[in-house]
Design an enzyme around this catalytic site. Structure first.
Site, PDB file in Angstrom:
ATOM      1  N   ALA A 107       0.771  -1.239   0.000  1.00 48.72           N
ATOM      2  CA  ALA A 107       0.000   0.000   0.000  1.00 48.72           C
ATOM      3  C   ALA A 107       0.805   1.295   0.000  1.00 48.72           C
ATOM      4  CB  ALA A 107      -0.948  -0.005   1.193  1.00 48.72           C
ATOM      5  N   PRO A 109       3.252   4.417  -0.714  1.00 44.93           N
ATOM      6  CA  PRO A 109       2.939   5.470   0.269  1.00 44.93           C
ATOM      7  C   PRO A 109       1.478   5.895   0.336  1.00 44.93           C
ATOM      8  CG  PRO A 109       3.914   6.448  -1.685  1.00 44.93           C
ATOM      9  CD  PRO A 109       3.865   4.963  -1.936  1.00 44.93           C
ATOM     10  N   GLY A 110       0.582   5.275  -0.457  1.00 45.31           N
ATOM     11  CA  GLY A 110      -0.828   5.473  -0.151  1.00 45.31           C
ATOM     12  C   GLY A 110      -1.693   6.172  -1.184  1.00 45.31           C
ATOM     13  N   SER A 111      -1.170   6.440  -2.396  1.00 46.92           N
ATOM     14  CA  SER A 111      -2.019   7.117  -3.386  1.00 46.92           C
ATOM     15  C   SER A 111      -3.216   6.244  -3.733  1.00 46.92           C
ATOM     16  CB  SER A 111      -1.220   7.467  -4.642  1.00 46.92           C
ATOM     17  OG  SER A 111      -0.661   6.315  -5.218  1.00 46.92           O
ATOM     18  N   LYS A 112      -2.963   4.945  -3.923  1.00 43.54           N
ATOM     19  CA  LYS A 112      -4.073   4.057  -4.298  1.00 43.54           C
ATOM     20  C   LYS A 112      -4.928   3.718  -3.087  1.00 43.54           C
ATOM     21  CE  LYS A 112      -1.071   2.535  -7.939  1.00 43.54           C
ATOM     22  NZ  LYS A 112       0.192   3.117  -7.424  1.00 43.54           N
ATOM     23  N   ASP A 130       1.954  -2.958   4.244  1.00 41.62           N
ATOM     24  CA  ASP A 130       3.228  -2.798   3.552  1.00 41.62           C
ATOM     25  C   ASP A 130       4.305  -3.469   4.384  1.00 41.62           C
ATOM     26  OD1 ASP A 130       4.018  -0.944   1.008  1.00 41.62           O
ATOM     27  OD2 ASP A 130       5.734  -1.257   2.333  1.00 41.62           O
ATOM     28  N   ASP A 157       4.739  -9.148   5.690  1.00 44.23           N
ATOM     29  CA  ASP A 157       5.117  -9.644   4.378  1.00 44.23           C
ATOM     30  C   ASP A 157       3.846 -10.152   3.694  1.00 44.23           C
ATOM     31  OD1 ASP A 157       5.962 -11.124   2.188  1.00 44.23           O
ATOM     32  OD2 ASP A 157       7.769 -11.833   3.203  1.00 44.23           O
ATOM     33  N   CYS A 230       3.929  -0.895 -12.603  1.00 45.59           N
ATOM     34  CA  CYS A 230       4.264   0.220 -13.497  1.00 45.59           C
ATOM     35  C   CYS A 230       5.491  -0.163 -14.302  1.00 45.59           C
ATOM     36  CB  CYS A 230       4.464   1.507 -12.695  1.00 45.59           C
ATOM     37  SG  CYS A 230       5.652   1.395 -11.371  1.00 45.59           S
TER      38      CYS A 230
END
Lengths: 302, 165
Positions: A107, A109-112, A130, A157, A230
């Site tokens: 997750a 740093p949290g944009s999604k 995370d 994990d 990505c």
């Protein structure tokens, strides 16, 4: 080493692809609808001298001129979140509803994560995990700035994720936005390819397979798992999905990509994948004028 | 007893209390209503938890056994101190409903407040923690919490959230 050259056999109009990878990306922010509406965010940005332009496929995404500074009132209030346009794709495809139980396996740093929370209207339960405690600090700060309160944050994990804190109950929807070689971010980070090696790709692919398998297991029958990266590397994309399709009780579902996209590749360097991986989607910089991305939607069977 | 490494749910009312220093849900709701005029219904969808001494969390989801998790919703109130203090994030998320002990700053003063500055200001209301707001895009929007004492508004914006606009 010319990393992108290896994709010549699978990318149409390769020279346009290569040229697009060298162009900088427009700056994009997503309106955080937990705290405000799109119209008010647009008004606040215009008051600050910006000229936000709405993305046609997602009204919460606003393109700003590339040289805008970071700090402004809408940001301070958690009304906007800086997020590359293409990275808003996987949460859109996962499409969680208010009241559901959703899981963001990688997750930070949290944009999604914050985008998922907004789609859920800050209701139901969203678990953000995370493996890095340091990166979770950034995630928590971002989630709090966005006013998210339906969030459980865990540090483990994802390959052997335990559902115990959640009463053993599996999730309705899971996002695996996997750690990857990040080739597709080359437009915002020209050094993205500098550290590239075949060994790194193989090593991260093994991690991705483990995370996606566990994500399918942690999702209820009939539930949805979205896998995204990505990167352009089929080793980290179709090969990972192919591996999991063969081992877990799930199938790959077709979806309409709101951004122009190409089908997943079914062959790569002599290896053949399950033909249904063609239902996954590849987003290319020269076709969508975004970063590069891969997105697959899995349905858990049973 | 309070264990700072574990999430413990706040008791609903005083008879359910096992830790003397831990406030009840009823007391927390009463605080928001009495101090800021924020109605208890604002928090109808949230459970309240303590982790870390005096750090209260508001959580909209469900987690049957949250002892091992890192965070549960949002840190929204500091207690176990003489004057309870809402966090910046809680002021932003829940402070819109405030009808008292809320002060509105003009643009210049709002910028100074965000930068972490203390400033002299006229205020004929209570001393103590105030919700500090300003006008933004056609509405009044809370920025955070200020401490009003002796004619001075002291910005409580945490260092990591301060910005020089």
């Amino acid at each position: 080493m010319d990393v992108l050259e290896r994709y010549r056999p699978i990318v149409d109009d390769f020279e346009a692809f290569r040229a697009a990878c060298e162009r900088p990306l427009p700056r994009v922010v997503r309106v955080n609808t937990i705290k405000t509406g799109v119209e008010r965010a647009v008004e606040a940005l215009e008051d600050e001298g910006y000229t936000p332009e709405q993305a046609d496929w997602n009204p919460t995404l606003l393109r700003l001129a590339a040289d805008n500074p970071g700090a402004n009132w809408p940001y301070v209030h958690g009304w906007i979140y800086g997020q590359e346009e293409v990275s808003a794709l996987p949460a859109t495809v996962l499409d969680p509803s208010p009241g559901e139980r959703a899981f963001d396996a990688c997750a930070a740093p949290g944009s999604k994560t914050t985008q998922l929370a907004a789609l859920m209207e800050d209701s139901g339960t969203l678990v953000a995990n995370d493996s890095s405690l340091g990166r979770l600090t950034a995630l928590r700060s971002n989630a709090e700035r966005c006013g998210v309160t339906n969030l459980v944050v865990t540090n483990s994990d994802a390959r052997n994720y335990s559902l115990d804190p959640l009463g053993g109950e599996p999730f309705d929807r899971t996002l695996v936005d996997a750690p990857c070689s990040c080739e597709g971010t080359v437009r915002k980070n020209p050094d993205a390819l500098a550290e590239w090696s075949r060994e790194r790709v193989e090593s991260v692919a093994a991690l991705q397979k483990g995370i996606l398998r566990r994500a399918v297991q942690a999702t209820r029958p009939g539930g949805t798992v979205v896998y995204s990266t990505c990167t352009f590397a089929p080793e980290e994309n179709e090969a990972v999905v192919d591996h999991v399709l063969a081992r877990e009780d799930c199938r790959i579902a077709a979806f309409d990509s709101p951004l122009p996209a190409e089908p997943g590749v079914t062959e790569w360097e002599g290896e053949t994948f399950d033909p249904t991986v063609a239902r996954a989607r590849r987003v290319y910089p020269h076709l969508s004028d975004t970063g590069g991305f891969f997105c697959a939607k899995l349905e858990v069977a049973g | 007893m309070n264990d700072g490494h574990r999430f413990d749910r706040l008791p609903a009312t005083a008879p359910g209390r096992t830790d003397e220093g831990r406030p009840t849900r009823e007391e927390v709701l009463a605080f928001w209503e009495e101090r800021f005029g924020v109605a208890p219904a604002t928090f109808a969808g949230h459970t309240f938890w303590e982790k870390g001494s005096g750090k209260l969390w508001a959580f909209a989801g469900e987690a049957p056994d949250p002892t091992a998790v890192e965070a549960l919703g949002m840190v929204f109130l500091r207690v176990r101190q003489e004057h309870w203090k809402p966090t910046t994030e809680a002021a932003q998320r829940f402070g819109r409903e405030a009808t008292r002990n809320a002060i509105e700053l003009d643009r210049k003063r709002a910028e100074r407040f965000l930068a972490g500055e203390d400033q002299e200001i006229e205020w004929d209301g209570d001393w103590g923690y105030l919700i500090v707001a300003h006008e933004l895009a056609g509405g009044v929007e809370p920025i955070g919490v200020g401490l009003y004492l002796h004619g001075e508004l002291r910005s409580q914006i945490p260092k990591g959230r301060r910005r020089d606009l």
